[in-house]
Design a protein around this motif. Structure first.
Motif, short mmCIF file in Angstrom:
data_model
loop_
_atom_site.label_atom_id
_atom_site.label_comp_id
_atom_site.label_asym_id
_atom_site.label_seq_id
_atom_site.Cartn_x
_atom_site.Cartn_y
_atom_site.Cartn_z
N UNK A 21 0.84 -1.19 0.00
CA UNK A 21 0.00 0.00 0.00
C UNK A 21 0.88 1.25 0.00
N UNK A 22 0.42 2.32 -0.66
CA UNK A 22 1.22 3.55 -0.67
C UNK A 22 1.33 4.11 0.74
N UNK A 23 2.45 4.77 1.01
CA UNK A 23 2.66 5.37 2.32
C UNK A 23 2.59 6.89 2.21
N UNK A 24 2.22 7.50 3.31
CA UNK A 24 2.01 8.95 3.33
C UNK A 24 2.82 9.59 4.45
N UNK A 25 3.51 10.68 4.08
CA UNK A 25 4.26 11.44 5.08
C UNK A 25 3.30 12.40 5.76
N UNK A 26 3.36 12.47 7.06
CA UNK A 26 2.61 13.49 7.80
C UNK A 26 3.58 14.63 8.11
N UNK A 27 3.21 15.83 7.66
CA UNK A 27 4.07 17.00 7.78
C UNK A 27 3.49 17.99 8.77
N UNK A 28 4.38 18.56 9.56
CA UNK A 28 3.99 19.62 10.48
C UNK A 28 4.59 20.91 9.93
N UNK A 29 3.80 21.99 9.91
CA UNK A 29 4.25 23.26 9.34
C UNK A 29 4.49 24.29 10.44
N UNK A 30 5.46 25.13 10.20
CA UNK A 30 5.76 26.18 11.16
C UNK A 30 4.75 27.33 11.04
N UNK A 31 4.58 28.06 12.11
CA UNK A 31 3.85 29.33 12.10
C UNK A 31 4.45 30.18 13.20
N UNK A 32 4.04 31.44 13.27
CA UNK A 32 4.66 32.36 14.23
C UNK A 32 3.97 32.38 15.59
N UNK A 38 3.29 23.60 23.09
CA UNK A 38 2.07 23.00 22.56
C UNK A 38 2.41 22.01 21.44
N UNK A 39 3.35 22.38 20.60
CA UNK A 39 3.78 21.50 19.50
C UNK A 39 4.45 20.25 20.06
N UNK A 40 5.28 20.43 21.07
CA UNK A 40 5.95 19.29 21.71
C UNK A 40 4.89 18.34 22.29
N UNK A 41 3.89 18.92 22.93
CA UNK A 41 2.82 18.11 23.51
C UNK A 41 2.10 17.30 22.45
N UNK A 42 1.81 17.90 21.31
CA UNK A 42 1.13 17.22 20.21
C UNK A 42 1.96 16.04 19.70
N UNK A 43 3.26 16.28 19.58
CA UNK A 43 4.13 15.22 19.05
C UNK A 43 4.22 14.04 20.02
N UNK A 59 11.78 21.76 17.00
CA UNK A 59 12.82 22.73 16.66
C UNK A 59 13.15 22.71 15.17
N UNK A 60 13.13 21.51 14.58
CA UNK A 60 13.37 21.39 13.14
C UNK A 60 12.30 22.15 12.36
N UNK A 61 11.03 21.95 12.76
CA UNK A 61 9.93 22.67 12.10
C UNK A 61 10.11 24.17 12.27
N UNK A 62 10.44 24.59 13.48
CA UNK A 62 10.62 26.01 13.80
C UNK A 62 11.72 26.64 12.94
#
Ligand code: TYC
Length: 102
Positions: A21-32, A38-43, A59-62
């Motif tokens: 089956x095809x695989x999908x990357x889940x991406x997280x995007x930065x914002x200001x 909160x992002x750490x908690x989500x991860x 930090x990588x996303x940031x």
């Protein structure tokens, strides 16, 4: 029926294609605006990362603007995206999470 047409029969063995089956990357995007904690908690909560891994990806996303958080089947990836987007919206943060085919 008798095979008298004079051709030369060639038996061709084809390999049964095992379709993964095809695989999908889940991406997280930065914002200001979304707080780093909160992002750490989500991860931690939705992607099963420990605190150090979660902090590193945040930090990588940031710094880079986005990062791949994980690779999943279509259904699992969709669930992750929905969970993140719902949780962010409920807390009124503009965090964006998307998926793309690998
Ligand atoms: N850039 C945000 C800040 O400085 C932190 C952040 C990191 C936001 C990752 C979103 O996916 C994100 N507060």
């Amino acid at each position: 029926p008798k095979d008298d047409d004079g051709d030369v029969g060639v038996a061709v063995q084809t390999r049964a294609k095992t379709k993964r089956p095809p695989l999908y990357k889940v991406l997280l995007l930065n914002d200001d605006y979304t707080p780093m904690e909160f992002v750490v908690h989500i991860l931690e909560r939705f992607f099963g990362l420990n605190h150090a891994q979660a902090f590193e990806i945040m930090l990588t996303v940031h710094k880079k603007g986005l990062a791949v958080v994980g690779v999943f089947s279509h259904e699992i990836a969709e669930t992750k995206v929905t969970q993140v987007m719902d949780f962010a919206r409920r807390h009124q943060h503009p965090l964006q999470c998307t998926m793309e085919k690998e």
